[in-house]
Scaffold this active site. Structure first.
Site, short mmCIF file in Angstrom:
data_model
loop_
_atom_site.label_atom_id
_atom_site.label_comp_id
_atom_site.label_asym_id
_atom_site.label_seq_id
_atom_site.Cartn_x
_atom_site.Cartn_y
_atom_site.Cartn_z
N TRP A 101 49.53 39.88 30.43
CA TRP A 101 48.78 39.84 31.54
C TRP A 101 47.49 40.09 31.14
CZ3 TRP A 101 50.15 37.28 35.45
CH2 TRP A 101 51.59 37.31 35.87
N ASP A 171 42.97 46.00 35.68
CA ASP A 171 43.89 45.27 36.52
C ASP A 171 45.07 46.29 36.84
OD1 ASP A 171 46.26 43.90 37.46
OD2 ASP A 171 46.13 42.49 35.83
N LYS A 195 53.54 44.43 43.68
CA LYS A 195 54.28 45.29 42.74
C LYS A 195 54.60 46.63 43.38
CE LYS A 195 53.62 41.69 40.23
NZ LYS A 195 52.81 41.64 39.23
C1 LIG Z 1 52.12 40.46 38.69
C2 LIG Z 1 50.59 40.76 38.11
C3 LIG Z 1 49.56 39.90 37.97
C4 LIG Z 1 49.50 38.54 38.51
O1 LIG Z 1 49.64 38.64 39.89
P1 LIG Z 1 49.47 37.45 41.02
O2 LIG Z 1 49.47 38.17 42.19
O3 LIG Z 1 50.70 36.42 40.67
O4 LIG Z 1 48.33 36.50 40.74
C5 LIG Z 1 48.53 40.07 37.12
N1 LIG Z 1 48.53 41.36 36.34
C6 LIG Z 1 49.59 42.24 36.43
C7 LIG Z 1 49.41 43.46 35.63
C8 LIG Z 1 50.69 41.86 37.22
O5 LIG Z 1 51.57 42.54 37.37
#
Ligand SMILES: *Cc1c(COP(=O)(O)O)cnc(C)c1O
Length: 359
Positions: A101, A171, A195
């Protein structure tokens, strides 16, 4: 029958939340409408979004000088929108690379600015967090970006980076609300909801007020944080149903006792699983012990020829979505807030039985 769903995302939701959403599906609080059918500017939906925001603020202790935005686009859209909203006259930003990521964030940011990779754990296949003492940061950087929990690699920061006056951007897609954090240490916290919060399609951004005057003029209006902040995330139609479900999850978290209580439960769930994995050579966990995620737990079978049999047997016991990400292989158990300890115990029992039958 409900299964134990170990998916990394979209992921398990609290059963109580799903039941309540089902009860309210056709007629929300006597309105005669489903939440999906409401005007986003009507009084019913206004009350839903206000209570969702206020519960989110309470749960995380978000200070008054931060805005909460509910947007679309997912965390990956933010990879472009962070440089767009924060660069101002800066030309460079710092990124720490701890896995897939963060790598995606870096690649996207390179379209907009010079990226200084301040530290990386690529040398060991992203199995650890580089200690802060090794970071080569730039005091002139527009911001420093990191990913607090690498959902695929299972690597999590259990400490807070110290970056002086450089704005800290994180993030937090896959560990938001899993542990207590001090929001005031960050300039921007963002993530996708699918998530640890709610359905896919909702993106949250928690942004300090002084970060709202730094956008590049080309920033699209629907992704311009200041415009969205001024209009209560309603420059365009927000993901209304996702906000409603997120609001129910926030209420559920409060009924559980809040984030500190969840943190304790998450620590207990993760320790049980890691302790079992560490107790046998049949399985192994690839991640450096101090940096192991409490949310996403990748593990390998010593004999990879047994992978398919392992997954089939798990399925028969109602333990689903344990297959690891294709880039890492092996298995991965995601045990977010909504995964009850019973699910982790059922998984450990299965690990033990499978080993007994195949050792
Ligand atoms: C799932 C995830 C993403 C991507 O998320 P999207 O909603 O599919 O754009 C980015 N960063 C992390 C840490 C993730 O777990």
């Amino acid at each position: 029958m409900r299964v134990f769903n170990f998916s990394a995302g979209p992921a398990v939701l609290p059963e109580a939340v799903l039941r309540r959403a089902a009860d309210e599906m056709l007629d929300w609080h006597g309105s005669g409408m489903s939440v999906m059918e409401m005007s986003h500017r009507g009084k019913e939906f206004t009350s839903i979004v206000h209570s969702a925001e206020s519960n989110f603020r309470q749960l995380l202790g978000i200070p008054a000088n931060y805005k909460v935005l509910f947007l679309q686009g997912g965390a990956m859209a933010m990879n472009a929108l962070i440089p767009m909203n924060l660069l101002c006259s800066h030309r460079s930003a710092d990124y720490v690379n701890t896995g897939i990521w963060s790598s995606k964030s870096i690649d996207e940011a390179k379209k907009y600015c010079h990226v200084n990779v301040a530290a990386s754990s690529e040398d060991k296949s992203f199995t650890y967090v580089p200690p802060q003492s090794t970071w080569k940061t730039d005091p002139q950087a527009a911001y420093l970006h990191f990913c607090s929990n690498e959902t695929i690699g299972g690597v999590e920061y259990h400490w807070l980076p110290e970056v002086g006056d450089v704005p800290l951007v994180v993030d937090m897609s896959s560990n938001i609300l899993s542990c207590v954090i001090d929001v005031s240490k960050y300039s921007v916290i963002y993530g996708g909801a699918q998530k640890n919060i709610g359905p896919a399609g909702l993106t949250f951004v928690i942004v300090r007020d002084d970060m709202l005057d730094r956008a590049l003029p080309i920033t699209p209006s629907v992704f311009h944080w200041k415009e969205q902040a001024e209009q209560g995330s309603m420059v365009n139609t927000p993901p209304t149903y996702g906000i409603y479900i997120a609001g129910l999850v926030f209420e559920w978290l409060q009924q559980q006792g809040g984030v500190a209580v969840m943190e304790k439960k998450n620590l207990e769930k993760a320790s049980r699983l890691y302790d079992y994995l560490d107790s046998t050579d049949f399985y192994s966990s690839p991640v450096n012990k101090n940096d192991r995620s409490r949310m996403n737990i990748p593990f390998h079978l010593h004999d990879t020829r047994l992978n398919d049999a392992f997954l089939e047997g798990a399925q028969e016991r109602g333990l689903l979505q344990l297959k690891g990400h294709r880039s890492v292989g092996g298995m991965r158990a995601s045990i977010y807030n909504a995964m009850p300890v019973e699910g982790v115990i059922a998984l450990i029992n299965y690990l033990r039985d499978f080993e007994k039958n195949h050792a």
